[in-house]
Write a protein that holds these residues in place. Structure first.
Motif, PDB file in Angstrom:
ATOM      1  N   HIS A 163       2.551   5.556  -7.058  1.00  0.00           N
ATOM      2  CA  HIS A 163       1.405   5.186  -8.141  1.00  0.00           C
ATOM      3  C   HIS A 163      -0.017   6.005  -7.448  1.00  0.00           C
ATOM      4  CE1 HIS A 163       4.185   2.638 -10.251  1.00  0.00           C
ATOM      5  NE2 HIS A 163       4.464   2.019  -9.157  1.00  0.00           N
ATOM      6  N   CYS A 202       0.915  -1.079   0.093  1.00  0.00           N
ATOM      7  CA  CYS A 202      -0.173   0.018  -0.021  1.00  0.00           C
ATOM      8  C   CYS A 202       0.662   1.184  -0.103  1.00  0.00           C
ATOM      9  CB  CYS A 202      -0.934  -0.026   1.211  1.00  0.00           C
ATOM     10  SG  CYS A 202      -2.316  -1.151   1.071  1.00  0.00           S
ATOM     11  N   LEU A 241       0.612  -4.785  -9.349  1.00  0.00           N
ATOM     12  CA  LEU A 241       1.097  -4.268  -8.034  1.00  0.00           C
ATOM     13  C   LEU A 241       1.071  -5.455  -6.860  1.00  0.00           C
ATOM     14  CD1 LEU A 241       1.882  -0.907  -6.829  1.00  0.00           C
ATOM     15  CD2 LEU A 241       1.292  -2.658  -5.099  1.00  0.00           C
ATOM     16  N   VAL A 301      -2.972  -1.857 -10.725  1.00  0.00           N
ATOM     17  CA  VAL A 301      -3.133  -1.988  -9.100  1.00  0.00           C
ATOM     18  C   VAL A 301      -2.936  -3.349  -9.028  1.00  0.00           C
ATOM     19  CG1 VAL A 301      -4.476  -1.569  -7.083  1.00  0.00           C
ATOM     20  CG2 VAL A 301      -4.261   0.077  -9.117  1.00  0.00           C
ATOM     21  N   LEU A 318       2.254   2.110  -3.466  1.00  0.00           N
ATOM     22  CA  LEU A 318       1.011   2.349  -4.313  1.00  0.00           C
ATOM     23  C   LEU A 318       0.646   3.931  -4.030  1.00  0.00           C
ATOM     24  CD1 LEU A 318      -1.591   1.671  -6.179  1.00  0.00           C
ATOM     25  CD2 LEU A 318      -2.682   1.113  -3.931  1.00  0.00           C
TER      26      LEU A 318
END
Length: 742
Positions: free
Chosen positions: A259, A252, A332, A329, A255
């Motif tokens: 991103h 997380c 990832l 996502v 992310l």
């Protein structure tokens, strides 16, 4: 067909609340909807009794980046495009049933609140309350809770850097387990817990969903059930997997930090699981959602939609991904070996629609679900407070001088004063290499990664004082937490709080809740420390007896240069010791609510006063003197009073102390009175010279209206001398470190 009372009891809804729900919906809810509304309208999720009072707390300021309640945690600007994210929460009721998993999953939950904001967690703190340590059940709870906190936090690789442990009879069988987490983030990369954008996709990431934790929010944490049997309630306690959470945290954070443009929002699945995470995200984003439950990965077979929607299985996150980046996502998270399932989509409506195998099993209007009834009750001052507050400790005989040394040793060995080394040695407080001042002092100090800045963090709250006077006790909780942070050289800037009280439907409990909040609010206004996040835990009682009213204050302080911090330990021999704040002679009233009064006379009565304006000036004096390079150490006077504070600094510093041979006024008050707004500092011995540091300290004190009282000096000889007390430092250390082998 009207629902029966047993079904309402299962979700902690009253008959009147159910009737209101039917009126608002225009129909009877089905079983799944009832479970969802019961959780969202519970005290734990909906704050029915506390939200009107929480509006009294100041929550804005030049550093505050988030509105209270709008996000998972509060964010505070610390400059250079960075922020600190912080929150404290409770896991009291689960810990009373299953102490290891209750405490462990409490840590897991608060950590998820931090990385759900896009921040990287850098520190955990705790605040723990138990019944008397010599009671086998309470000792069992104590051991289990401490092991759970250490076991989960250590596996995550997040240092547990501070906290507090307090023992008192009102917590017997009803422990309080509060966990605080602090993280850092780039301000521009903070994430919100919102669902927006029609067609964007809801991704469920992390652990599979099981039956653990069902009714945790509405059952355990939102009612008092005198008939409850702990063995029957054990399934409502979640089970944690810290190794999975570690992967989830790292993924997380990647992310959010690299991103962020792939996602709209991020939310953890905590209390009420999918129900609260989806509905609350929709409420914040002004949207609706459609969920397909058959796409939710399940750990157990045969789970019903009711169980899937209310499961509180741990280590799960809800990601609201932009529809064009769902594959990115998903890839990832799969790279981090985490299961990522698309379980629904965002809609433009105002309803969360739940389907399984194409059949609609629930339709919940978001505005109704997130607008539970709120109760503004009329509190009644507890009857015993008049007698307790009227008690005058001055009517008791003074301490005999020949018993002073023995009394100091007894106080140092008291569970609420003695070293908690047995607790914090189980916690890895050096992992991540940011810990500058470890546990055992006034507050922990951490380096802000990648900068020369530092933060000081502390949890505090003297519940005995809140019991005696909720308003003043609430104010003192804030003042002491801020004072502890100041003793590290940090400027207090923000508060996160956890309010632990009994059944708010009782007028006396509601009174203490309201007046404690009012005291906290006044102190936060005076000290300029807004409340940026927090939690309320009510219904903490057993056998009709509530715990002490226990507001826990998590305080954040900032240091521009982390290398210029202060510690509580005396730095060595040859230093001048100075008391800032109220001087040596103290009135008997300062014994009110003190450890000494309970230990020596078996009384919890009376009440010390606090002058918040003086408290603020004391902070200014310490911070200004430190900025000018005058101070070598600083330590707060709190439980046990002046003699205990001096002894602690000697023990921590490994040197002796010589103070005045004669003490003015009552001996017990001078040695062990717990007068507020006092800090012991050291300065170099040569500052006695004309124009030196002591003179400057006195000038600063005079300008600010803060008394400055030289106390004595530190010595190479390992002896402690203050008034009639003479004791070897080794004897003090033996008493101080004798208590806890956790």
């Amino acid at each position: 067909m009207p629902v029966d009372q047993a079904a309402l009891d299962a979700v902690a809804l009253s008959r009147d609340e159910y009737d209101l729900l039917v009126q608002r919906l225009g129909r009877e809810p089905n079983e799944v909807e009832l479970g969802m509304f019961g959780s969202l309208w519970s005290e734990h999720c909906g704050y029915k009794n506390s939200k009107p009072l929480l509006r009294l707390l100041p929550s804005s300021g030049p550093r505050v980046l988030t509105a209270v309640g709008a996000e998972n945690a509060g964010a505070i600007d610390i400059g250079d495009g960075r922020c600190v994210v912080m929150k404290v929460e409770s896991h009291n009721h689960p810990s009373a049933i299953e102490p290891y998993q209750g405490a462990a999953t409490g840590v897991g939950g608060i950590v998820r609140d931090i990385f759900a904001m896009g921040a990287y967690p850098i520190a955990i703190l705790d605040s723990l309350r138990f019944g008397p340590i010599d009671n086998p059940q309470d000792r069992y709870l104590f051991h289990g809770v401490v092991a759970g906190i250490g076991g989960y936090g250590n596996c995550l690789g997040i240092p547990t850097v501070g906290g507090e442990v307090f023992f008192a009879e009102p917590y017997a069988g009803t422990p309080l387990v509060n966990a605080m987490c602090v993280g850092v983030a780039e301000t521009a990369k903070l994430l919100s817990a919102r669902a927006q954008g029609e067609g964007n996709v809801l991704l469920l990431v992390g652990a599979d969903t099981g039956r653990d934790g069902i009714h945790g929010a509405s059952g355990l944490a939102s009612r008092t059930d005198p008939e409850a049997r702990f063995e029957e309630m054990r399934p409502a306690v979640q089970v944690g997997n810290p190794f999975l959470e570690k992967l989830l945290m790292e993924a997380c954070y990647e992310l959010a930090s690299q991103h962020r443009d792939w996602v709209v929002g991020l939310q953890d699945l905590g209390a009420a699981g999918l129900t609260s995470s989806v509905v609350e995200c929709c409420a914040k984003g002004g949207s609706g959602a459609i969920l397909d439950l058959e796409k939710v990965p399940r750990r157990e077979q045969g789970m019903t939609p009711y169980e899937v929607m209310l499961s509180e299985s741990q280590e799960r996150m809800l990601v609201i991904a932009k529809k064009e980046h769902v594959a990115d996502v998903t890839a990832l998270f799969e790279r981090w070996e985490l299961h990522c399932a698309a379980i629904g989509v965002v809609t433009s409506g105002n309803e969360v629609v739940v389907r399984e195998h194409g059949v609609e099993v629930a339709r919940v209007p978001v505005d109704i679900a997130t607008d539970p009834p709120q109760y503004r009750r009329q509190g009644v001052r507890p009857a015993e407070l008049a007698e307790l507050n009227a008690f005058d400790p001055g009517t008791l005989p003074d301490l005999a001088s020949d018993r002073a040394a023995e009394t100091l040793l007894r106080l140092l060995a008291r569970p609420n004063i003695a070293s908690k080394r047995g607790v914090f040695r189980q916690y890895d407080h050096q992992v991540l290499a940011n810990t500058v001042v470890p546990p055992g002092g006034d507050a922990a100090v951490l380096r802000v990664p990648g900068t020369g800045r530092g933060i000081a963090v502390k949890t505090d709250g003297n519940a005995r004082l809140v019991y005696l006077d909720p308003y003043t006790g609430g104010a003192i909780a804030v003042a002491e937490a801020a004072r502890n942070v100041v003793c590290t050289g940090a400027l207090p800037v923000a508060v996160t709080d956890c309010l632990n009280f009994g059944n708010p439907e009782r007028p006396d409990v509601y009174y203490t809740l309201e007046h404690a909040i009012r005291g906290i609010a006044e102190a936060c206004l005076q000290l300029e420390t807004p409340v940026v996040s927090g939690n309320v835990s009510l219904y903490n009682e057993a056998g009709g007896r509530p715990v002490y009213p226990t507001p826990v204050i998590g305080m954040l302080g900032l240091l521009d240069d982390v290398a210029r911090h202060l510690r509580a330990a005396f730095p060595g021999p040859g230093c001048q010791v100075v008391l800032l704040g109220a001087g040596l002679e103290q009135p008997a009233s300062t014994l009110g609510g003190s450890e000494y009064l309970e230990a020596e006379h078996g009384r919890v009565a009376g009440m010390p006063a606090i002058d918040l304006a003086l408290e603020k000036r004391l902070h200014q004096l310490v911070l200004q003197a430190h900025a000018e390079g005058l101070l070598l150490s600083a330590h707060d006077c709190s439980e046990g009073g002046l003699a205990v504070a001096l002894a602690e600094s000697c023990i921590l510093g490994g040197c002796g102390f010589v103070g005045p041979a004669e003490l003015p006024g009552r001996l017990d008050a001078a040695l062990f009175g717990e007068a507020q707004s006092r800090i012991i500092v050291t300065i170099p011995a040569d500052t006695y010279r004309q124009g030196g540091g002591l003179a400057r300290l006195r000038d600063l004190g005079a300008a600010l209206g803060v008394p400055v009282t030289p106390l004595g000096r530190t010595t190479p000889e390992p002896r402690f001398r203050l008034g009639p007390i003479e004791a070897e430092i080794d004897a003090l250390r033996a008493a101080y470190e004798s208590l806890i082998d956790a």
